[in-house]
Design an enzyme around this catalytic site. Structure first.
Site, mmCIF file in Angstrom:
data_model
loop_
_atom_site.group_PDB
_atom_site.id
_atom_site.type_symbol
_atom_site.label_atom_id
_atom_site.label_comp_id
_atom_site.label_asym_id
_atom_site.label_seq_id
_atom_site.Cartn_x
_atom_site.Cartn_y
_atom_site.Cartn_z
ATOM 1 C CE1 TYR A 107 -3.622 2.506 0.414
ATOM 2 C CE2 TYR A 107 -2.135 3.536 1.974
ATOM 3 C CZ TYR A 107 -3.249 3.597 1.173
ATOM 4 O OH TYR A 107 -3.987 4.740 1.117
ATOM 5 C CD1 TRP A 109 -1.240 7.421 -1.105
ATOM 6 C CD2 TRP A 109 -1.379 9.181 -2.487
ATOM 7 N NE1 TRP A 109 -2.518 7.926 -1.028
ATOM 8 C CE2 TRP A 109 -2.625 9.012 -1.859
ATOM 9 C CE3 TRP A 109 -1.224 10.235 -3.391
ATOM 10 C CZ2 TRP A 109 -3.715 9.842 -2.114
ATOM 11 C CZ3 TRP A 109 -2.308 11.059 -3.634
ATOM 12 C CH2 TRP A 109 -3.535 10.859 -3.007
HETATM 13 N N1 MGD Z 1 -0.659 18.494 1.905
HETATM 14 C C1 MGD Z 1 -1.106 17.226 1.856
HETATM 15 N N2 MGD Z 1 -2.349 16.986 1.379
HETATM 16 C C2 MGD Z 1 -2.813 15.714 1.365
HETATM 17 C C3 MGD Z 1 -2.037 14.610 1.796
HETATM 18 C C4 MGD Z 1 -0.721 14.908 2.288
HETATM 19 O O1 MGD Z 1 0.020 14.001 2.710
HETATM 20 N N3 MGD Z 1 -0.305 16.212 2.307
HETATM 21 N N4 MGD Z 1 -2.547 13.340 1.750
HETATM 22 C C5 MGD Z 1 -3.714 13.080 0.905
HETATM 23 C C6 MGD Z 1 -4.404 11.858 1.327
HETATM 24 S S1 MGD Z 1 -3.672 10.372 0.964
HETATM 25 C C7 MGD Z 1 -5.607 11.864 1.951
HETATM 26 S S2 MGD Z 1 -6.379 10.404 2.333
HETATM 27 C C8 MGD Z 1 -6.291 13.103 2.272
HETATM 28 C C9 MGD Z 1 -6.910 13.094 3.664
HETATM 29 O O2 MGD Z 1 -7.723 14.197 3.786
HETATM 30 P P1 MGD Z 1 -8.436 14.506 5.175
HETATM 31 O O3 MGD Z 1 -8.865 13.241 5.813
HETATM 32 O O4 MGD Z 1 -9.471 15.526 4.896
HETATM 33 O O5 MGD Z 1 -7.211 15.181 5.975
HETATM 34 P P2 MGD Z 1 -6.745 15.154 7.500
HETATM 35 O O6 MGD Z 1 -5.654 16.161 7.581
HETATM 36 O O7 MGD Z 1 -6.439 13.778 7.945
HETATM 37 O O8 MGD Z 1 -8.008 15.610 8.325
HETATM 38 C C10 MGD Z 1 -8.637 16.866 8.140
HETATM 39 C C11 MGD Z 1 -8.991 17.460 9.468
HETATM 40 O O9 MGD Z 1 -9.953 16.675 10.149
HETATM 41 C C12 MGD Z 1 -9.936 17.118 11.492
HETATM 42 N N5 MGD Z 1 -10.397 16.057 12.386
HETATM 43 C C13 MGD Z 1 -9.681 15.008 12.852
HETATM 44 N N6 MGD Z 1 -10.437 14.255 13.686
HETATM 45 C C14 MGD Z 1 -11.646 14.849 13.732
HETATM 46 C C15 MGD Z 1 -12.878 14.542 14.423
HETATM 47 O O10 MGD Z 1 -13.010 13.568 15.151
HETATM 48 N N7 MGD Z 1 -13.927 15.398 14.211
HETATM 49 C C16 MGD Z 1 -13.848 16.483 13.403
HETATM 50 N N8 MGD Z 1 -14.933 17.233 13.242
HETATM 51 N N9 MGD Z 1 -12.696 16.799 12.766
HETATM 52 C C17 MGD Z 1 -11.627 15.981 12.917
HETATM 53 C C18 MGD Z 1 -8.507 17.480 11.811
HETATM 54 O O11 MGD Z 1 -8.416 18.715 12.528
HETATM 55 C C19 MGD Z 1 -7.838 17.533 10.454
HETATM 56 O O12 MGD Z 1 -7.061 18.676 10.278
HETATM 57 O O13 MGD Z 1 -5.391 14.189 2.195
HETATM 58 C C20 MGD Z 1 -4.704 14.231 0.944
HETATM 59 N N10 MGD Z 1 -4.064 15.511 0.874
HETATM 60 N N1 MGD Z 2 -1.443 9.014 12.091
HETATM 61 C C1 MGD Z 2 -1.877 8.997 10.839
HETATM 62 N N2 MGD Z 2 -1.360 8.110 9.973
HETATM 63 C C2 MGD Z 2 -1.779 8.084 8.700
HETATM 64 C C3 MGD Z 2 -2.779 8.984 8.251
HETATM 65 C C4 MGD Z 2 -3.326 9.898 9.176
HETATM 66 O O1 MGD Z 2 -4.232 10.711 8.851
HETATM 67 N N3 MGD Z 2 -2.834 9.893 10.459
HETATM 68 N N4 MGD Z 2 -3.183 8.954 6.940
HETATM 69 C C5 MGD Z 2 -3.041 7.694 6.240
HETATM 70 C C6 MGD Z 2 -3.261 7.851 4.818
HETATM 71 S S1 MGD Z 2 -4.768 8.542 4.371
HETATM 72 C C7 MGD Z 2 -2.382 7.423 3.871
HETATM 73 S S2 MGD Z 2 -2.849 7.484 2.216
HETATM 74 C C8 MGD Z 2 -1.070 6.858 4.231
HETATM 75 C C9 MGD Z 2 0.050 7.251 3.245
HETATM 76 O O2 MGD Z 2 1.129 6.398 3.371
HETATM 77 P P1 MGD Z 2 2.126 6.110 2.164
HETATM 78 O O3 MGD Z 2 1.448 6.270 0.840
HETATM 79 O O4 MGD Z 2 2.787 4.807 2.433
HETATM 80 O O5 MGD Z 2 3.168 7.311 2.356
HETATM 81 P P2 MGD Z 2 4.209 7.921 1.310
HETATM 82 O O6 MGD Z 2 5.213 8.670 2.122
HETATM 83 O O7 MGD Z 2 3.514 8.671 0.250
HETATM 84 O O8 MGD Z 2 4.915 6.625 0.712
HETATM 85 C C10 MGD Z 2 5.140 6.413 -0.649
HETATM 86 C C11 MGD Z 2 6.538 5.835 -0.828
HETATM 87 O O9 MGD Z 2 6.733 5.596 -2.226
HETATM 88 C C12 MGD Z 2 8.071 5.958 -2.550
HETATM 89 N N5 MGD Z 2 8.171 6.203 -3.991
HETATM 90 C C13 MGD Z 2 7.986 7.372 -4.658
HETATM 91 N N6 MGD Z 2 8.173 7.184 -5.977
HETATM 92 C C14 MGD Z 2 8.490 5.877 -6.155
HETATM 93 C C15 MGD Z 2 8.787 5.074 -7.295
HETATM 94 O O10 MGD Z 2 8.804 5.546 -8.419
HETATM 95 N N7 MGD Z 2 9.040 3.763 -7.082
HETATM 96 C C16 MGD Z 2 9.023 3.201 -5.843
HETATM 97 N N8 MGD Z 2 9.252 1.889 -5.745
HETATM 98 N N9 MGD Z 2 8.754 3.937 -4.749
HETATM 99 C C17 MGD Z 2 8.491 5.250 -4.887
HETATM 100 C C18 MGD Z 2 8.341 7.181 -1.700
HETATM 101 O O11 MGD Z 2 9.718 7.419 -1.575
HETATM 102 C C19 MGD Z 2 7.648 6.797 -0.397
HETATM 103 O O12 MGD Z 2 8.534 6.157 0.485
HETATM 104 O O13 MGD Z 2 -0.732 7.269 5.558
HETATM 105 C C20 MGD Z 2 -1.742 6.937 6.502
HETATM 106 N N10 MGD Z 2 -1.237 7.186 7.847
HETATM 107 MO MO MO Z 3 -4.789 8.693 2.070
#
Ligand code: MGD
Ligand code: MGD
Ligand code: MO
Length: 760
Positions: A107, A109
């Site tokens: 899993y 990105w």
């Molecule tokens: N810059 C940036 N943008 C991203 C990503 C990133 O790594 N960096 N990751 C992307 C990915 S993979 C995903 S899945 C999305 C996730 O997108 P979201 O799930 O929308 O993002 P989060 O920052 O996890 O949460 C948004 C807000 O929810 C609020 N929150 C947390 N718990 C609760 C709760 O119990 N109740 C309420 N009302 N609010 C709560 C927190 O204050 C938090 O700032 O973001 C994407 N966008």
């Molecule tokens: N506490 C907490 N934990 C969370 C979350 C949260 O809200 N709170 N959010 C969760 C969510 S929504 C998500 S989506 C996950 C995200 O978790 P991940 O998607 O596992 O996080 P990334 O750091 O994007 O990892 C992608 C990896 O791919 C590698 N990569 C980039 N390009 C290439 C390539 O071309 N080839 C290969 N082989 N590798 C490459 C990067 O170097 C990096 O290490 O985290 C989750 N974890």
């Molecule tokens: Mo995510």
């Protein structure tokens, strides 16, 4: 001079120069380029983290030990030897345990290009040699992925694709109630890339049109400051109680849309009975006020306004990344049904506005081709966030979407394009269990915490080092991504690595189909041309596209009102649920008899929450970082600039800081029974005083200090709880955790995770 372009999940860029002289500039058409991109180039040029050559952990090479501790020494090998070793290990595991002994859910990105997509390449290769155990659903929204088909008859993808388009919200909605906010921070990202960032502009247009915005979140900055949004900050994890009270007010004041409930929903009587207190507890505003720690009048007042205005209930994905997360979003949908405004312009219910940029985009969706992954002969899987449970207990029983299943026995774990030591919860537990498999293979371009815990590390190129295609299903343009740097060290494309392994396993022809990487790009483009023709337009030929770098998609505007067909005529356009309607009670979920997932969106106490906290405990919210994509680019300029004494910043209320004896700029230890992490203190009045906000993504730098396991860099997953949201989806509950905080008064250990491991 012809312009070159490249792209990432956080945006598309014009590129000038090559190699050390390369420069990136955001596309001029992008109104709000991302902060994340500012640290991309230097992160990829960082000798300290890039992996230059294949490497094998010394303890594994010499004695097959499993001491994957994160500080291990590695031995560099020539590619041929590393590939021979990897293929030999694959064959050994297949011969001894069968392909079901390979866990390669992998899993993550990875990077944005369509062809060089790490997981697709790995899966395609493994499918040619008999398959692997995979992982289902995502860390982003597993609970939604399993819930929506039962209650609304759509996959989460179809649901998201259908969400009402932004201009309708901006022009017709009078009251936007945004649970989890809608922020520019998370909207920086679009899976597979984006040529523009517009979410904040849509919000601004709504506000200009007089739409009132209510931000329901523990953090006020989850909605931009200049929006002047009203802020309601319930205790994290208690939104379901708040929503039930809003429904109670709506029912008891006669504001419920009974016609809508009767025409379009199933189980409304059961939901109403529960809300009104058939279990002995009416879900009144006073009841919720105690649970949520909000004034009851505020709840009553909000309910009245929601009933009397054209209202959109918006929920961010975070709302289900918590204990019983399925019930929170189901409650939101249920309340929207009670208000009866689904299927009309700009009102109803939305899931994911702002969680990524494309949700609600007013452009048509085009299903462009991708590289086929083939068929996986192994049909076993785990719910993605149950990896540590799987490692702990092969054969252990669990439930998933109504099935009783057992965990597979993973002998070989293979990760490519993901970082479990970023994304998983309770990392100390994972660190311990990670030592159980016989072999761990990691493909990445950087020495992440996961790569450091591998036996075999195969270095890949980054997206900046290869040609590829940026193809987003809902963008107005396609981008030809040109390499702007030579491969780092001896790094190879994922495709080339998999082809080298396929050759050793006797499946080279099946894997490559005789194509070079460039042949695959033209093959993909041929497919794009056919799709375009079917959609009534033509694309330039491949050479012209490469030359121009960008290709705009004509007539791409589209207006969507979620579920409008169904609401207009529920008989002619039924939901794909057992009742044909939106289900406020699900007989299918009832039949599963899950102790933690009732068949209506009921309030269930979370496993940890402020309503049951010891004095001084804080609720940890660990959201997405502003300066990174997860852990990607943590070593880049943008991310480093925000660190405090090299540690990840946290947000604390000034009163809380004072009570805990810390000030802005101090280093604090955040801890609970699961572990600890060191963070730098920043202060803001705009957070609930009993909460602490720490972005995810500081690279895990795990030390044992005076007997305590601490990430000295600030990774919040040292503190999070590793358990399934419910037995329905088994989604992660990253947003459910209690912690304590104190000033760090010991010497500050130096960060080591941004320098390579010992290599020989
Ligand atoms: N810059 C940036 N943008 C991203 C990503 C990133 O790594 N960096 N990751 C992307 C990915 S993979 C995903 S899945 C999305 C996730 O997108 P979201 O799930 O929308 O993002 P989060 O920052 O996890 O949460 C948004 C807000 O929810 C609020 N929150 C947390 N718990 C609760 C709760 O119990 N109740 C309420 N009302 N609010 C709560 C927190 O204050 C938090 O700032 O973001 C994407 N966008
Ligand atoms: N506490 C907490 N934990 C969370 C979350 C949260 O809200 N709170 N959010 C969760 C969510 S929504 C998500 S989506 C996950 C995200 O978790 P991940 O998607 O596992 O996080 P990334 O750091 O994007 O990892 C992608 C990896 O791919 C590698 N990569 C980039 N390009 C290439 C390539 O071309 N080839 C290969 N082989 N590798 C490459 C990067 O170097 C990096 O290490 O985290 C989750 N974890
Ligand atoms: Mo995510």
């Amino acid at each position: 001079m012809t312009k070159k372009y490249t792209a990432a999940h956080w945006g598309a860029y014009e590129a000038r120069g090559f190699g050390a002289d390369a420069e990136l500039a955001p596309l001029p058409r992008d109104p709000h380029p991302s902060t994340i991109g500012e640290g991309w180039l230097d992160a990829m040029q960082d000798n300290g983290v890039r992996i230059a050559r294949p490497a094998v952990r010394k303890g594994w090479l010499t004695k097959r030990d499993r001491q994957r501790a994160g500080d291990a020494e590695f031995v560099e090998l020539p590619w041929d030897e590393a590939l021979d070793l990897t293929a030999g290990e694959l064959q050994r595991v297949i011969d001894t345990h069968g392909n079901a002994g390979i866990f390669a859910g992998s899993y993550g990105w990875a990077s944005a290009g369509r062809f060089h997509h790490a997981q697709s390449q790995l899966r395609r290769f493994l499918n040619t040699i008999g398959g692997y155990v995979t992982a289902k659903n995502t860390y982003s929204h597993a609970a939604a992925e399993v819930l929506w088909p039962h209650v609304i008859g759509q996959t989460n993808r179809t649901f998201q694709d259908g969400v009402t388009s932004w201009p309708l919200v901006a022009d017709h909605c009078e009251l936007l109630v945004a649970f989890g906010g809608i922020s520019k921070r998370a909207a920086q990202v679009a899976s597979s890339g984006t040529t523009m960032h517009q979410t904040q502009d849509w919000l601004d247009r709504a506000a200009k049109n007089g739409c009132r915005i209510v931000n329901v979140s523990p953090l006020e900055s989850d909605m931009a400051h200049h929006m002047h949004a009203e802020w309601i900050g319930p205790r994290p994890g208690t939104d379901t109680a708040l929503i039930l009270a809003l429904a109670h007010e709506t029912f008891s004041n006669g504001w419920a849309d009974r016609k809508f409930l009767q025409r379009c929903t199933h189980g409304a009587e059961a939901f109403e009975a529960y809300v009104m207190g058939v279990d002995g507890t009416p879900k009144t505003a006073d009841w919720a006020a105690t649970i949520c720690d909000l004034p009851a009048d505020r709840i009553r007042e909000l309910a009245a306004r929601m009933a009397k205005h054209r209202t959109m209930i918006s929920m961010s994905w975070s709302m289900q990344r918590c204990d019983h997360g399925e019930l929170t979003i189901w409650a939101g949908l249920s309340l929207a049904c009670v208000l009866g405004q689904i299927g009309q312009p700009g009102t109803g219910f939305a899931f994911g506005y702002g969680s990524t940029e494309p949700v609600g985009r007013p452009h048509r969706l085009i299903n462009w081709p991708s590289v086929p992954q083939g068929q996986n002969p192994v049909d076993d899987f785990i719910p993605v966030a149950r990896i540590a449970d799987m490692l702990e207990q092969p054969g252990g029983a669990y439930t998933y979407d109504g099935d009783h299943r057992t965990y597979p026995d993973a002998k070989l774990v293979w990760w490519s394009g993901g970082n479990p030591f970023h994304h998983h919860q309770d990392l100390q537990r994972l660190d311990r269990l990670w030592r159980k498999p016989e072999t761990v293979v990691v493909m990445d371009h950087s020495w992440t915490a996961t790569a450091r815990r591998a036996d075999i590390v195969l270095p890949t190129t980054s997206a900046l080092e290869r040609d590829d295609l940026m193809i987003n299903r809902r963008d107005t343009a396609l981008v030809y991504m040109s390499a702007i740097m030579p491969p780092f060290g001896q790094a190879r494309d994922d495709y080339e690595i998999c082809a080298g392994l396929a050759e050793r396993m006797g499946t080279h022809a099946a894997f490559t189909q005789g194509r070079t990487a460039r042949d695959w790009l033209t093959w993909l483009w041929d497919g794009c041309e056919s799709v375009a023709t079917a959609n009534g337009f033509t694309l330039p030929d491949f050479e012209t596209f490469q030359q121009n770098g960008i290709c705009d998609i004509p007539a791409s505007d589209e207006t969507r009102i979620h579920l409008s067909d169904f609401v207009a005529d529920p008989v002619a356009h039924p939901c794909n649920t057992p009742s044909g309607k939106i289900e406020l009670k699900s007989e299918a979920i009832a039949a599963m008899q899950l102790a933690d997932c009732p068949p209506i969106a009921a309030w269930q106490e979370p496993v940890e929450w402020l309503g049951d906290a010891a004095p001084g405990q804080l609720h940890l919210v660990s959201g997405q970082p502003n300066t990174r994509l997860h852990a990607q680019n943590d070593n880049g300029r943008a991310s480093r600039a925000e660190k405090i004494q090299g540690r990840e910043p946290c947000i604390l209320h000034p009163d809380t800081a004072r009570a805990h004896g810390v000030s802005a700029g101090d280093i604090a230890l955040v801890e609970n029974a699961r572990g600890g992490c060191l963070v730098g203190v920043t202060l803001s009045e705009k957070i609930r005083p009993d909460c602490i906000w720490i972005a995810t993504g500081a690279w895990l730098d795990l030390r044992v200090i005076d007997g305590a396991a601490i990430c000295i860099h600030g990774n919040p997953n040292m503190l999070t709880y590793d358990k399934g949201s419910t037995g329905l989806s088994q989604g992660n509950i990253a947003h459910t955790a209690l912690v304590k905080l104190r000033k760090w008064d010991k010497p500050l250990p130096a960060i080591t995770v941004h320098a390579p491991p010992p290599l020989s």
